[in-house]
Design an enzyme around this catalytic site. Sequence first.
Site, PDB file in Angstrom:
ATOM      1  N   GLU A  37       0.924  -1.119  -0.184  1.00  0.00           N
ATOM      2  CA  GLU A  37      -0.029  -0.090  -0.134  1.00  0.00           C
ATOM      3  C   GLU A  37       0.768   1.285   0.169  1.00  0.00           C
ATOM      4  OE1 GLU A  37      -2.596   0.267   3.411  1.00  0.00           O
ATOM      5  OE2 GLU A  37      -3.484   2.184   2.713  1.00  0.00           O
ATOM      6  N   ARG A 266       5.119 -12.612   9.971  1.00  0.00           N
ATOM      7  CA  ARG A 266       5.796 -11.525   9.695  1.00  0.00           C
ATOM      8  C   ARG A 266       7.171 -11.094  10.624  1.00  0.00           C
ATOM      9  NH1 ARG A 266       2.172  -7.420   9.386  1.00  0.00           N
ATOM     10  NH2 ARG A 266       3.580  -5.756   9.569  1.00  0.00           N
ATOM     11  N   LYS A 276       4.219   0.920   9.344  1.00  0.00           N
ATOM     12  CA  LYS A 276       4.338   2.123   8.953  1.00  0.00           C
ATOM     13  C   LYS A 276       3.579   3.370   9.636  1.00  0.00           C
ATOM     14  CE  LYS A 276       2.879   0.371   4.925  1.00  0.00           C
ATOM     15  NZ  LYS A 276       2.399  -0.081   3.621  1.00  0.00           N
TER      16      LYS A 276
HETATM   17  P1  ATP Z   1       2.745  -2.026   7.841  1.00  0.00           P
HETATM   18  O1  ATP Z   1       1.963  -2.914   9.104  1.00  0.00           O
HETATM   19  O2  ATP Z   1       4.030  -1.659   8.080  1.00  0.00           O
HETATM   20  O3  ATP Z   1       1.864  -0.863   7.556  1.00  0.00           O
HETATM   21  P2  ATP Z   1       1.369  -3.277   5.619  1.00  0.00           P
HETATM   22  O4  ATP Z   1       1.184  -4.865   5.764  1.00  0.00           O
HETATM   23  O5  ATP Z   1       0.245  -2.661   6.245  1.00  0.00           O
HETATM   24  O6  ATP Z   1       2.616  -3.127   6.921  1.00  0.00           O
HETATM   25  P3  ATP Z   1       1.596  -3.204   3.252  1.00  0.00           P
HETATM   26  O7  ATP Z   1       2.158  -2.223   2.198  1.00  0.00           O
HETATM   27  O8  ATP Z   1       0.303  -3.619   3.037  1.00  0.00           O
HETATM   28  O9  ATP Z   1       2.013  -3.155   4.595  1.00  0.00           O
HETATM   29  O10 ATP Z   1       2.645  -4.433   2.677  1.00  0.00           O
HETATM   30  C1  ATP Z   1       2.794  -5.094   1.718  1.00  0.00           C
HETATM   31  C2  ATP Z   1       3.256  -6.739   1.864  1.00  0.00           C
HETATM   32  O11 ATP Z   1       4.481  -6.531   2.569  1.00  0.00           O
HETATM   33  C3  ATP Z   1       1.965  -7.441   2.282  1.00  0.00           C
HETATM   34  O12 ATP Z   1       1.993  -8.641   1.603  1.00  0.00           O
HETATM   35  C4  ATP Z   1       2.404  -7.648   3.771  1.00  0.00           C
HETATM   36  O13 ATP Z   1       1.880  -8.643   4.225  1.00  0.00           O
HETATM   37  C5  ATP Z   1       4.107  -7.764   3.719  1.00  0.00           C
HETATM   38  N1  ATP Z   1       4.380  -7.053   4.772  1.00  0.00           N
HETATM   39  C6  ATP Z   1       4.488  -5.917   5.681  1.00  0.00           C
HETATM   40  N2  ATP Z   1       5.041  -5.995   6.938  1.00  0.00           N
HETATM   41  C7  ATP Z   1       5.705  -7.160   6.944  1.00  0.00           C
HETATM   42  C8  ATP Z   1       6.466  -7.673   7.814  1.00  0.00           C
HETATM   43  N3  ATP Z   1       7.059  -7.072   9.076  1.00  0.00           N
HETATM   44  N4  ATP Z   1       7.065  -8.865   7.683  1.00  0.00           N
HETATM   45  C9  ATP Z   1       6.672  -9.699   6.535  1.00  0.00           C
HETATM   46  N5  ATP Z   1       6.066  -9.048   5.629  1.00  0.00           N
HETATM   47  C10 ATP Z   1       5.422  -7.817   5.736  1.00  0.00           C
HETATM   48 MG    MG Z   2      -1.312  -2.209   5.302  1.00  0.00          MG
END
Ligand code: ATP
Ligand code: MG
Length: 557
Positions: A37, A266, A276
């Site tokens: 995102e 994760r 983020k």
């Molecule tokens: P955040 O909680 O940091 O905002 P998010 O999951 O909302 O992370 P996205 O941009 O939606 O962030 O994530 C893109 C991809 O990266 C998704 O498939 C998500 O599962 C993966 N991802 C995000 N954070 C992690 C993590 N700490 N470990 C492994 N994969 C991750």
């Molecule tokens: Mg997200």
Amino acid sequence: MSDNIPPEKPINFIRHQLNDDLDSGLYKSIQTRFPPEPNGYLHIGHAKSICLNFGLAQDYHGKCNLRFDDTNPAKEDAEFVESIKNDVEWLGFKWDGEIQYSSNYFPKFYQYAIELINKNLAYVCFLDAEQTREYRGTLKQAGKDSPYRQTSIEENLDLLAKMKEGKFSEGECVLRGKIDMASPFMCMRDPTLYRIRFDKHHQTGNEWRIYPMYDFAHCISDAVEGVTHSLCTLEFQNNRYLYDWILEHLNDFNKPNRPHQYEFSRLNLEYTVMSKRKLQQLVEDGLVSGWNDPRLPTLSGLRRRGYTAASIRDFVERIGISKVDSMTDMKILEDAVRDDLNTIAPRTMGVIDPIRVIIENYPENQVETLQAPIHPQNEAMGKRDIFFSRELYIDRADFAEIAPNKKFKRLAIDKEVRLRNAYVINATSFDTDFDGNITTVYATYDPDTLGKNPTDGRKVKGVIHFVEASKALRAEFRLYERLFTLENPGKNDHFEQLLNPNSLIVTYGFVEPSMKDATLEMAYQFEREGYFCRDNQASDSLVFNKTVSLRDTWNGQ
Ligand code: ATP
Ligand code: MG
């Protein structure tokens, strides 16, 4: 087992699944995707997902595409889109085909919403937020049906069209799936599929007044793109039921070879925050210098700090893929970069906290040119010129009036030490300032010790680094420690109050003249001090960010 499986990679549950699905003929080839995102910069957790998705596609000769999951107009920004593309490429991966945006599929999502309404599987609901919560029930108690569940198909079609045209205000109604208000999975209790938002979207401007929810958009995007294995983190485990429900109820996708979701744990790293939202808070509150602050676990921060893409890929290999949630020790990340830099980083000398040394028996106005290897284990990297004269700099920590113990293999009065790549010197006296801080050490050198031990059998055990004064270049050193004082600061509501006050310490010292044109963003080993990387934001001055210290077992050679 399929032929195209690389044997050297550790087999994990996802690879097992891929092998099974290829063997059974369910898919001819596999396709994954990385779906960020664009609401922030990528962090090391994303690197895990990137390496997993792109890595599987490479190993299985499949495809991996990059999709911006941009269904929330309020939080997203084109700046983030650019930084994400850069970071993925920097990590060493290239997406297949064009970059995709969920927003490209807005017309499709809308058509699929209509299909669900026509199948009597979705309805427009006017319950307000509080009523919705109340109707949803709890984990222990079933929810109850919304009164709007009874609205006719025709009327729902009309209401959805009105939502789209902006006839209702934000929050006035939503489109919900008609599933099961008693489901043990909360996400199946008539989840919201569409909501009204009047914000301007960074790709589609003001064209849309309704935006699909993640659960509705994600599975359809996967299916439209031909993704076979949709890999996400464990918190989406229950959402898999909704993922399957949506695809199974849409004619285009209800086939065995539709995409399937698999979850892995994760990455959580000690002493830092990863979400983020939390990173953004640190940036916006000015608690760090930006998304690329070298103390942050963002990819742009790590890169500025001197982490190489290879070291991050190696780190991800080391931690592996599993379904167990855990905190990862920062040391694993540091070991990975150390191992990489140990083999590739050019060696150099830098004095971080300088004091002057006057070699009293060395001629005035003479500067001698000596040669030192750029990498002692890799002759092919060549040699560099270093200099020696009557006036040098050494590090304050490398001199003591009296050696504090037998282990002190540095310079002390009447205690000889070798200057790295140069001569053996012996300290005779020193000057201090008014506060008693040592400013200058006086010493003599033994001219017969260049590249050899003293001929009379004297043993000189210590080696310290130095920089010749007349040609030395001034440099700024930024020394980093963990950003937080606690292992898991993210758990705390006021995590921003747990910042380590010593996370950045700036010192000024000297480096060899060979560092004049040090490459930006490249890490060097300052011998005995650690790995440092020339700051990529300061091209007109010499600023070095400390990447990581040398191995603790470093033996002074
Ligand atoms: P955040 O909680 O940091 O905002 P998010 O999951 O909302 O992370 P996205 O941009 O939606 O962030 O994530 C893109 C991809 O990266 C998704 O498939 C998500 O599962 C993966 N991802 C995000 N954070 C992690 C993590 N700490 N470990 C492994 N994969 C991750
Ligand atoms: Mg997200």
